[in-house]
Motif scaffolding. Structure first.
Motif, short mmCIF file in Angstrom:
data_model
loop_
_atom_site.label_atom_id
_atom_site.label_comp_id
_atom_site.label_asym_id
_atom_site.label_seq_id
_atom_site.Cartn_x
_atom_site.Cartn_y
_atom_site.Cartn_z
N SER A 54 0.83 -1.21 0.00
CA SER A 54 0.00 0.00 0.00
C SER A 54 0.86 1.26 0.00
O SER A 54 0.48 2.28 -0.54
CB SER A 54 -0.91 0.01 1.23
OG SER A 54 -1.76 -1.11 1.19
N VAL A 55 2.03 1.14 0.63
CA VAL A 55 2.98 2.26 0.65
C VAL A 55 4.19 1.81 -0.17
O VAL A 55 4.86 0.85 0.20
CB VAL A 55 3.41 2.59 2.10
CG1 VAL A 55 4.22 3.89 2.13
CG2 VAL A 55 2.21 2.70 3.02
N VAL A 56 4.39 2.46 -1.29
CA VAL A 56 5.45 1.98 -2.19
C VAL A 56 6.40 3.12 -2.61
O VAL A 56 5.99 4.28 -2.70
CB VAL A 56 4.87 1.34 -3.48
CG1 VAL A 56 4.20 0.02 -3.18
CG2 VAL A 56 3.92 2.27 -4.18
N PRO A 57 7.66 2.77 -2.88
CA PRO A 57 8.58 3.80 -3.34
C PRO A 57 8.37 4.14 -4.81
O PRO A 57 7.72 3.40 -5.54
CB PRO A 57 9.95 3.14 -3.15
CG PRO A 57 9.69 1.69 -3.24
CD PRO A 57 8.30 1.46 -2.73
N VAL A 58 8.91 5.27 -5.19
CA VAL A 58 8.92 5.63 -6.61
C VAL A 58 10.28 5.17 -7.14
O VAL A 58 11.32 5.50 -6.57
CB VAL A 58 8.79 7.16 -6.79
CG1 VAL A 58 8.97 7.54 -8.25
CG2 VAL A 58 7.44 7.63 -6.27
N ARG A 59 10.24 4.36 -8.18
CA ARG A 59 11.51 3.90 -8.75
C ARG A 59 11.48 4.11 -10.26
O ARG A 59 10.51 3.76 -10.90
CB ARG A 59 11.75 2.41 -8.45
CG ARG A 59 12.09 2.19 -6.99
CD ARG A 59 12.93 0.94 -6.77
NE ARG A 59 13.40 0.94 -5.40
CZ ARG A 59 12.90 0.16 -4.44
NH1 ARG A 59 11.97 -0.70 -4.72
NH2 ARG A 59 13.37 0.26 -3.21
N GLN A 60 12.56 4.65 -10.78
CA GLN A 60 12.68 4.98 -12.20
C GLN A 60 11.44 5.72 -12.72
O GLN A 60 10.88 5.40 -13.76
CB GLN A 60 12.92 3.71 -13.01
CG GLN A 60 14.40 3.34 -13.02
CD GLN A 60 14.62 1.84 -13.07
OE1 GLN A 60 13.75 1.11 -13.48
NE2 GLN A 60 15.79 1.42 -12.64
N GLY A 61 11.02 6.68 -11.90
CA GLY A 61 9.90 7.54 -12.32
C GLY A 61 8.56 6.86 -12.33
O GLY A 61 7.61 7.37 -12.90
N ALA A 62 8.47 5.66 -11.72
CA ALA A 62 7.19 4.94 -11.73
C ALA A 62 6.78 4.53 -10.33
O ALA A 62 7.61 4.38 -9.44
CB ALA A 62 7.31 3.70 -12.62
N CYS A 63 5.47 4.35 -10.16
CA CYS A 63 4.94 3.83 -8.90
C CYS A 63 5.37 2.37 -8.80
O CYS A 63 5.16 1.61 -9.75
CB CYS A 63 3.41 3.95 -8.93
SG CYS A 63 2.55 2.87 -7.78
N TYR A 64 5.95 1.98 -7.67
CA TYR A 64 6.47 0.62 -7.56
C TYR A 64 5.37 -0.38 -7.18
O TYR A 64 5.64 -1.54 -6.90
CB TYR A 64 7.62 0.59 -6.55
CG TYR A 64 8.63 -0.50 -6.83
CD1 TYR A 64 9.33 -0.51 -8.03
CD2 TYR A 64 8.86 -1.52 -5.91
CE1 TYR A 64 10.24 -1.52 -8.31
CE2 TYR A 64 9.77 -2.52 -6.18
CZ TYR A 64 10.46 -2.52 -7.37
OH TYR A 64 11.36 -3.52 -7.64
N GLY A 65 4.13 0.10 -7.21
CA GLY A 65 3.01 -0.80 -6.96
C GLY A 65 2.34 -1.21 -8.26
O GLY A 65 2.15 -2.38 -8.53
N CYS A 66 2.01 -0.19 -9.09
CA CYS A 66 1.32 -0.50 -10.36
C CYS A 66 2.25 -0.34 -11.57
O CYS A 66 1.88 -0.67 -12.68
CB CYS A 66 0.09 0.39 -10.53
SG CYS A 66 0.49 2.14 -10.79
N PHE A 67 3.46 0.19 -11.32
CA PHE A 67 4.50 0.35 -12.35
C PHE A 67 4.13 1.31 -13.47
O PHE A 67 4.67 1.23 -14.58
CB PHE A 67 4.94 -1.02 -12.91
CG PHE A 67 5.40 -1.95 -11.82
CD1 PHE A 67 6.63 -1.76 -11.20
CD2 PHE A 67 4.60 -2.99 -11.36
CE1 PHE A 67 7.05 -2.58 -10.17
CE2 PHE A 67 5.00 -3.82 -10.33
CZ PHE A 67 6.23 -3.61 -9.73
N MET A 68 3.21 2.23 -13.17
CA MET A 68 2.88 3.26 -14.16
C MET A 68 3.78 4.47 -13.92
O MET A 68 4.03 4.84 -12.76
CB MET A 68 1.40 3.67 -14.03
CG MET A 68 0.42 2.62 -14.49
SD MET A 68 0.41 2.37 -16.28
CE MET A 68 -0.61 3.76 -16.76
N LYS A 69 4.23 5.09 -14.99
CA LYS A 69 5.05 6.31 -14.87
C LYS A 69 4.20 7.40 -14.25
O LYS A 69 3.00 7.50 -14.51
CB LYS A 69 5.49 6.77 -16.27
CG LYS A 69 6.60 5.92 -16.86
CD LYS A 69 7.95 6.53 -16.57
CE LYS A 69 9.06 5.61 -17.11
NZ LYS A 69 10.34 5.84 -16.47
#
Ligand SMILES: [Zn+2]
Length: 253
Positions: free
Chosen positions: A204-219
């Motif tokens: 539910s609480v995720v980091p931002v990695r490579q400009g994307a949400c690390y939960g749904c992987f959308m930029k």
């Protein structure tokens, strides 16, 4: 004065306090899920062992039934054999008192048939007794095996109950720690976190990695990215609604 154009980017990341605590809550929640799965696995093992014991009992019962049917058949054939023996005695007695050769031939034929029947019956009885013996031996072996399985099941049940009690104690302890963390977190954020938790499975609480949400992987947009990175506002992923944070150096992969 030296002006550094990248000044804002060099600023230290400020993690929102609520989010920082929620990350701890999330770790605790993940641990509870893991422990609950452990309990489930242990219960499954007990169920499997119970099924094994049940199957062995059913097999023994079926075999007892088969033996019972064979004993019935044996009893019936024993009676037939006794009748046949009596009948033969009568025929042999009668053979002594006949006067004509024709009568004697007729009786001898009857005696022969009776003897053949007796032979067949005796053979069948021997075969039945052999089968009964085999099945009784199998039952004995199966009962020994059942005894072992039953003892294993009892031990497993006892150990499982102890383990589950221990784990439930751990879970209660974790829940207490969670309550303490919750006290200092904004109630609205908690509500959002718990809503997310119904489907995110501990993300539910995720980091931002490579400009994307690390939960749904959308930029995410540069504007949202900047808010996450440079402010201590609580930011939600515009796509999936998860709570975003900027990872600290040692957390980056
Ligand atoms: Zn997302």
């Amino acid at each position: 004065m030296i002006v550094c154009p990248g000044n804002t980017l060099l600023r230290e990341v400020v993690l929102n306090e609520d989010v920082r605590k929620l990350l701890k809550v999330q770790e605790l929640d993940k641990e509870v899920v893991r422990l609950a799965e452990e309990i489930e696995k242990m219960q499954k093992k007990v169920e499997e062992k119970e099924a094994e014991v049940r199957m062995q009992k059913d097999n023994i019962e079926a075999l007892h039934k088969e033996i019972g049917e064979l004993l019935e058949d044996k009893k019936f054939k024993d009676e037939l054999l006794n009748e046949s023996v009596e009948n033969l005695k009568k025929l042999e007695k009668k053979a002594k008192s006949v006067t004509t050769e024709k009568q004697l031939n007729a009786i001898n034929t009857e005696i022969e048939i009776s003897r053949t029947n007796q032979d067949i019956l005796e053979e069948k009885l021997l075969s039945i007794m052999g089968t009964i013996e085999e099945k009784e031996k199998a039952v004995k072996e199966m009962e020994t095996s059942l005894d072992t399985a039953q003892r294993e099941l009892d031990a497993l049940k006892k150990a499982t109950t102890e383990n589950i009690n221990q784990i439930n104690g751990d879970i209660n302890e974790i829940e207490e720690r969670k309550k303490i963390l919750y006290k200092d977190i904004d109630a609205k954020i908690i509500k959002r976190y718990e809503e997310l938790n119904r489907w995110t499975k501990g993300t539910s609480v995720v980091p931002v990695r490579q400009g994307a949400c690390y939960g749904c992987f959308m930029k995410i947009t540069p504007q949202t990215l900047a808010t996450v990175k440079e402010t201590d506002e609580v930011v939600f992923c515009p796509n999936c609604g998860r709570i975003l944070y900027w990872p600290e150096e040692d957390e980056k992969k």
